[in-house]
Motif scaffolding. Structure first.
Motif, PDB file in Angstrom:
ATOM      1  N   ASN A   1     -26.500 -42.777  21.541  1.00 11.11           N
ATOM      2  CA  ASN A   1     -25.320 -42.623  20.687  1.00 11.11           C
ATOM      3  C   ASN A   1     -25.215 -41.160  20.262  1.00 11.11           C
ATOM      4  O   ASN A   1     -26.185 -40.561  19.801  1.00 11.11           O
ATOM      5  CB  ASN A   1     -25.455 -43.528  19.467  1.00 11.11           C
ATOM      6  N   GLN A   2     -24.018 -40.584  20.382  1.00 15.90           N
ATOM      7  CA  GLN A   2     -23.884 -39.150  20.137  1.00 15.90           C
ATOM      8  C   GLN A   2     -24.201 -38.759  18.693  1.00 15.90           C
ATOM      9  O   GLN A   2     -24.799 -37.711  18.435  1.00 15.90           O
ATOM     10  CB  GLN A   2     -22.479 -38.674  20.514  1.00 15.90           C
ATOM     11  N   PHE A   3     -23.835 -39.599  17.726  1.00 12.83           N
ATOM     12  CA  PHE A   3     -24.159 -39.310  16.333  1.00 12.83           C
ATOM     13  C   PHE A   3     -25.676 -39.255  16.136  1.00 12.83           C
ATOM     14  O   PHE A   3     -26.202 -38.376  15.447  1.00 12.83           O
ATOM     15  CB  PHE A   3     -23.561 -40.372  15.410  1.00 12.83           C
ATOM     16  N   VAL A   4     -26.363 -40.211  16.754  1.00  8.38           N
ATOM     17  CA  VAL A   4     -27.820 -40.271  16.631  1.00  8.38           C
ATOM     18  C   VAL A   4     -28.460 -39.093  17.372  1.00  8.38           C
ATOM     19  O   VAL A   4     -29.401 -38.455  16.872  1.00  8.38           O
ATOM     20  CB  VAL A   4     -28.359 -41.611  17.163  1.00  8.38           C
ATOM     21  N   GLU A   5     -27.969 -38.789  18.571  1.00  8.46           N
ATOM     22  CA  GLU A   5     -28.498 -37.653  19.334  1.00  8.46           C
ATOM     23  C   GLU A   5     -28.383 -36.352  18.545  1.00  8.46           C
ATOM     24  O   GLU A   5     -29.334 -35.562  18.464  1.00  8.46           O
ATOM     25  CB  GLU A   5     -27.751 -37.513  20.659  1.00  8.46           C
ATOM     26  N   ASN A   6     -27.211 -36.114  17.947  1.00  6.87           N
ATOM     27  CA  ASN A   6     -27.020 -34.886  17.180  1.00  6.87           C
ATOM     28  C   ASN A   6     -27.910 -34.848  15.943  1.00  6.87           C
ATOM     29  O   ASN A   6     -28.438 -33.794  15.566  1.00  6.87           O
ATOM     30  CB  ASN A   6     -25.554 -34.740  16.784  1.00  6.87           C
ATOM     31  N   ALA A   7     -28.077 -36.012  15.309  1.00  5.54           N
ATOM     32  CA  ALA A   7     -28.964 -36.074  14.141  1.00  5.54           C
ATOM     33  C   ALA A   7     -30.411 -35.806  14.548  1.00  5.54           C
ATOM     34  O   ALA A   7     -31.164 -35.146  13.820  1.00  5.54           O
ATOM     35  CB  ALA A   7     -28.843 -37.435  13.464  1.00  5.54           C
ATOM     36  N   LEU A   8     -30.817 -36.302  15.715  1.00  6.90           N
ATOM     37  CA  LEU A   8     -32.161 -36.037  16.221  1.00  6.90           C
ATOM     38  C   LEU A   8     -32.350 -34.545  16.501  1.00  6.90           C
ATOM     39  O   LEU A   8     -33.410 -33.975  16.176  1.00  6.90           O
ATOM     40  CB  LEU A   8     -32.411 -36.843  17.496  1.00  6.90           C
ATOM     41  N   LEU A   9     -31.351 -33.915  17.092  1.00  9.19           N
ATOM     42  CA  LEU A   9     -31.420 -32.465  17.337  1.00  9.19           C
ATOM     43  C   LEU A   9     -31.636 -31.713  16.032  1.00  9.19           C
ATOM     44  O   LEU A   9     -32.494 -30.834  15.934  1.00  9.19           O
ATOM     45  CB  LEU A   9     -30.123 -31.970  17.996  1.00  9.19           C
ATOM     46  N   GLY A  10     -30.832 -32.067  15.028  1.00  6.62           N
ATOM     47  CA  GLY A  10     -30.954 -31.415  13.731  1.00  6.62           C
ATOM     48  C   GLY A  10     -32.317 -31.631  13.108  1.00  6.62           C
ATOM     49  O   GLY A  10     -32.922 -30.709  12.552  1.00  6.62           O
ATOM     50  N   MET A  11     -32.835 -32.857  13.218  1.00  3.94           N
ATOM     51  CA  MET A  11     -34.135 -33.169  12.627  1.00  3.94           C
ATOM     52  C   MET A  11     -35.244 -32.361  13.294  1.00  3.94           C
ATOM     53  O   MET A  11     -36.069 -31.734  12.615  1.00  3.94           O
ATOM     54  CB  MET A  11     -34.402 -34.672  12.749  1.00  3.94           C
ATOM     55  N   TYR A  12     -35.258 -32.341  14.623  1.00  8.93           N
ATOM     56  CA  TYR A  12     -36.328 -31.640  15.329  1.00  8.93           C
ATOM     57  C   TYR A  12     -36.276 -30.128  15.083  1.00  8.93           C
ATOM     58  O   TYR A  12     -37.317 -29.488  14.894  1.00  8.93           O
ATOM     59  CB  TYR A  12     -36.271 -31.943  16.833  1.00  8.93           C
TER      60      TYR A  12
ATOM     61  N   ARG B   1     -35.707 -30.444  24.941  1.00  9.39           N
ATOM     62  CA  ARG B   1     -35.809 -31.554  25.901  1.00  9.39           C
ATOM     63  C   ARG B   1     -34.735 -32.605  25.629  1.00  9.39           C
ATOM     64  O   ARG B   1     -34.135 -33.145  26.570  1.00  9.39           O
ATOM     65  CB  ARG B   1     -37.204 -32.172  25.837  1.00  9.39           C
ATOM     66  N   LEU B   2     -34.491 -32.883  24.372  1.00 13.12           N
ATOM     67  CA  LEU B   2     -33.460 -33.863  24.013  1.00 13.12           C
ATOM     68  C   LEU B   2     -32.081 -33.353  24.421  1.00 13.12           C
ATOM     69  O   LEU B   2     -31.274 -34.090  24.999  1.00 13.12           O
ATOM     70  CB  LEU B   2     -33.504 -34.121  22.508  1.00 13.12           C
ATOM     71  N   PHE B   3     -31.812 -32.081  24.131  1.00 13.61           N
ATOM     72  CA  PHE B   3     -30.514 -31.486  24.455  1.00 13.61           C
ATOM     73  C   PHE B   3     -30.273 -31.508  25.964  1.00 13.61           C
ATOM     74  O   PHE B   3     -29.177 -31.841  26.433  1.00 13.61           O
ATOM     75  CB  PHE B   3     -30.462 -30.049  23.924  1.00 13.61           C
ATOM     76  N   ASP B   4     -31.306 -31.143  26.730  1.00 10.17           N
ATOM     77  CA  ASP B   4     -31.159 -31.120  28.195  1.00 10.17           C
ATOM     78  C   ASP B   4     -30.893 -32.510  28.765  1.00 10.17           C
ATOM     79  O   ASP B   4     -30.306 -32.642  29.845  1.00 10.17           O
ATOM     80  CB  ASP B   4     -32.417 -30.530  28.841  1.00 10.17           C
ATOM     81  N   GLY B   5     -31.321 -33.560  28.051  1.00  6.38           N
ATOM     82  CA  GLY B   5     -31.107 -34.921  28.535  1.00  6.38           C
ATOM     83  C   GLY B   5     -29.788 -35.527  28.084  1.00  6.38           C
ATOM     84  O   GLY B   5     -29.462 -36.659  28.487  1.00  6.38           O
ATOM     85  N   MET B   6     -29.019 -34.806  27.255  1.00  8.47           N
ATOM     86  CA  MET B   6     -27.739 -35.341  26.776  1.00  8.47           C
ATOM     87  C   MET B   6     -26.696 -35.283  27.887  1.00  8.47           C
ATOM     88  O   MET B   6     -26.566 -34.255  28.568  1.00  8.47           O
ATOM     89  CB  MET B   6     -27.260 -34.552  25.552  1.00  8.47           C
ATOM     90  N   SER B   7     -25.965 -36.365  28.043  1.00 13.52           N
ATOM     91  CA  SER B   7     -24.961 -36.409  29.116  1.00 13.52           C
ATOM     92  C   SER B   7     -23.748 -35.560  28.796  1.00 13.52           C
ATOM     93  O   SER B   7     -23.226 -34.842  29.657  1.00 13.52           O
ATOM     94  CB  SER B   7     -24.529 -37.861  29.378  1.00 13.52           C
ATOM     95  N   ARG B   8     -23.296 -35.597  27.536  1.00 13.87           N
ATOM     96  CA  ARG B   8     -22.106 -34.823  27.163  1.00 13.87           C
ATOM     97  C   ARG B   8     -22.297 -34.218  25.771  1.00 13.87           C
ATOM     98  O   ARG B   8     -21.757 -34.723  24.779  1.00 13.87           O
ATOM     99  CB  ARG B   8     -20.855 -35.704  27.192  1.00 13.87           C
ATOM    100  N   PRO B   9     -23.074 -33.136  25.665  1.00 10.85           N
ATOM    101  CA  PRO B   9     -23.244 -32.507  24.351  1.00 10.85           C
ATOM    102  C   PRO B   9     -21.912 -31.963  23.834  1.00 10.85           C
ATOM    103  O   PRO B   9     -21.118 -31.418  24.615  1.00 10.85           O
ATOM    104  CB  PRO B   9     -24.237 -31.372  24.628  1.00 10.85           C
ATOM    105  N   ASN B  10     -21.651 -32.151  22.542  1.00  3.05           N
ATOM    106  CA  ASN B  10     -20.400 -31.650  21.972  1.00  3.05           C
ATOM    107  C   ASN B  10     -20.669 -30.420  21.111  1.00  3.05           C
ATOM    108  O   ASN B  10     -21.781 -29.876  21.113  1.00  3.05           O
ATOM    109  CB  ASN B  10     -19.697 -32.753  21.168  1.00  3.05           C
TER     110      ASN B  10
END
Length: 533
Positions: free
Chosen positions: A175-186, A197-206
């Motif tokens: 889920n994009q909201f969760v992915e972005n929150a994970l990026l911020g947390m890390y 690593r998380l960012f590189d695995g995202m299909s459509r980073p906004n």
């Protein structure tokens, strides 16, 4: 009676949907009509009144309407929770949540997200998430985004990792909201490798994904990667917004303190400024302040002043950035003139303002320092002690320095002792120099600089036996002084070399960074058709 209740409910619903927000007068009038009609205890109507008061900016009225209900239901509690959180009464919200006969995910999410948004109560959000899970409720993407934000705010890495694991288990990790929150947390927890690593695995980073990643890279010193990522963001057609622009301007500002030359950081900042103008972001407060900060750190105070004067709304933050810029430049008189102008404009100085003045006018600096606590109730921080010790030390006023260091609470701040030791080197003060060096030996045992500087002080005074003793102590503790580098900024890149290197031989030099591998030049960034639009 039923038709009257339905009519009133319809009127209240119409008020709720008013844009941008319902009128407080209309909310009170609707409540008065309900009371006059004897319908205040009607649960459905009262629930709508609670929501109307909440959206009208009257949380106290909303809670009173809720408490007058004889039989509140689940919706009633959730509407009251929302009202308390909107009004910032988080204690009331927690009390309401605790008193609910049956809590659902909406109830928990409302309170958790409000706590996560509160800068000083983020840890409570993490703890409340534990309570939600203990009741057997599964988190939604909204829950996880809020809790991960709170984990980042308090650097709760292990809790954040557990949330990541839960997201995977419940199928919300993509889920994009969760992915972005994970990026911020890390990134906020300093785990940039995990974030990459998380960012590189995202299909459509906004744009949120790119901004979080750029901020994390810049904060950990990977300025070059942050700027390259911004260029990639532009080329890939991801919308550039004021937040992402502010983030990349922060990276440009940080570049001045890293491996970049100030001139190169300035050129990069100018290209982003051109993008700001092209996109029409010049009136955005955060972008404006970021531009001032970037120009100030690049020592281009004329440009910083131009941006400052063009701001539609000048805040205390804008003043502080500009004053700090002049202070760091050494323009103490100009910094103090601005401080007076700021006060004349009706702004009260704060601890950031007082950290701005770089000494030279020592008595004035002392007066400002003393007025912090006496006149404004501001407790001096380590930065303020550093500035004043720097000012007194440069002027050779070591008696006042001794008085200051005896009463300061921040005795483990290495920068203060480094500043004092540097002043002692200039003025050949062996006694205070030894005091500063011994504090640095304790704080950073493997740093060779204090040993070398103290030895130099003794040598300058002809105390060669003391100088030799310091060198021997350094050797016995296994502290080694590294070889020094010099840099040359050439057309094809910056070259670094050591003493005795032969610059005529290719093997005797290496490139710190070259133009071929650097981020896109100014025209490449802001003339890209996807970026400029």
């Amino acid at each position: 009676m039923a038709s009257t209740a339905a009519q009133l409910a319809g009127a209240v619903e119409a008020c709720i949907k008013r844009s941008p927000k319902p009128s407080r007068l209309h909310a009170k009038a609707a409540h008065a009509r309900a009371l006059a009609a004897g319908l205040a205890a009607d649960t459905f109507l009262a629930n709508r009144l609670v929501e109307l008061y909440s959206r009208s900016g009257l949380p106290c009225h909303a809670l009173r309407a809720f408490r007058s209900l004889p039989r509140p239901n689940e919706y009633s509690y959730n509407a009251a929770l929302s009202a308390a959180c909107r009004g910032g009464d988080l204690d009331a919200a927690r009390e309401l949540l605790g008193g609910m006969p049956r809590r659902n995910a909406v109830s928990w999410n409302t309170v958790i997200s409000a706590l996560a948004r509160s800068s000083d109560r983020a840890l409570e959000a993490v703890e409340m998430y534990g309570g939600m899970r203990a009741e057997g409720l599964l988190p939604t993407h909204f829950t996880l985004a809020s809790v991960l934000s709170a984990c980042g705010a308090v650097a709760a890495l292990e809790d954040g990792r557990r949330c990541h694991g839960t997201a995977v288990k419940v199928g919300l990790d993509a889920n994009q909201f969760v992915e972005n929150a994970l990026l911020g947390m890390y990134t906020k927890c300093g785990r940039v490798g995990d974030a990459v690593r998380l960012f590189d695995g995202m299909s459509r980073p906004n744009e949120v994904s790119f901004t979080a990643m750029m901020g994390g890279l810049a904060q950990t010193g990977s300025v070059d990667d942050a700027l390259r990522l911004f260029a990639r963001m532009c080329r890939s057609g991801v919308p550039v917004d004021p937040v992402s622009v502010s983030s990349v301007l922060g990276a440009c500002a940080q570049a001045c303190a890293g491996e970049y030359s100030i001139a190169r950081a300035f050129r990069l900042g100018q290209s982003v400024h051109a993008l700001v103008i092209t996109k029409g972001f010049g009136s955005d407060q955060h972008v404006g302040n970021s531009l001032i900060d970037m120009y100030a750190k690049c020592m281009k105070m004329d440009e910083a002043v131009k941006v400052f004067e063009s701001l539609p709304n000048i805040t205390i933050v804008s003043w502080n950035i500009l004053i700090t810029g002049f202070g760091h430049e050494g323009s103490c008189i100009k910094a103090m003139e601005l401080l007076n102008l700021m006060q004349e404009a009706g702004f009260e100085p704060n601890e950031v303002t007082y950290g701005c003045s770089h000494s030279g006018l020592v008595d004035k600096a002392m007066a400002f320092f003393n007025s912090m606590e006496n006149s404004y109730g501001i407790i001096p921080l380590a930065e303020h002690y550093t500035c004043l010790i720097d000012a007194l030390g440069r002027a050779g006023r070591f008696v006042e320095v001794e008085t200051l260091i005896h009463k300061m609470p921040c005795k483990d701040d290495h920068i203060i002792w480094e500043v004092l030791l540097a002043a002692c080197v200039v003025h050949h003060n062996a006694e205070l120099g030894k005091c500063a060096a011994e504090h640095l030996f304790r704080i950073d045992p493997k740093n060779p600089s204090p040993y070398v500087l103290l030895s130099n002080i003794y040598a300058s005074l002809g105390r060669h036996s003391d100088a030799s003793a310091v060198r021997a102590l350094m050797s016995s503790r296994g502290v080694v002084k590294g070889r020094g580098y010099s840099w040359i900024d050439q057309k094809d890149g910056v070259r670094a070399f050591m003493v005795a290197d032969d610059l005529g031989i290719d093997g005797g030099e290496f490139t710190m960074f070259s133009n071929e591998n650097s981020i896109p030049r100014a025209t490449e960034v802001y003339q890209d058709e996807n970026c400029v639009g």
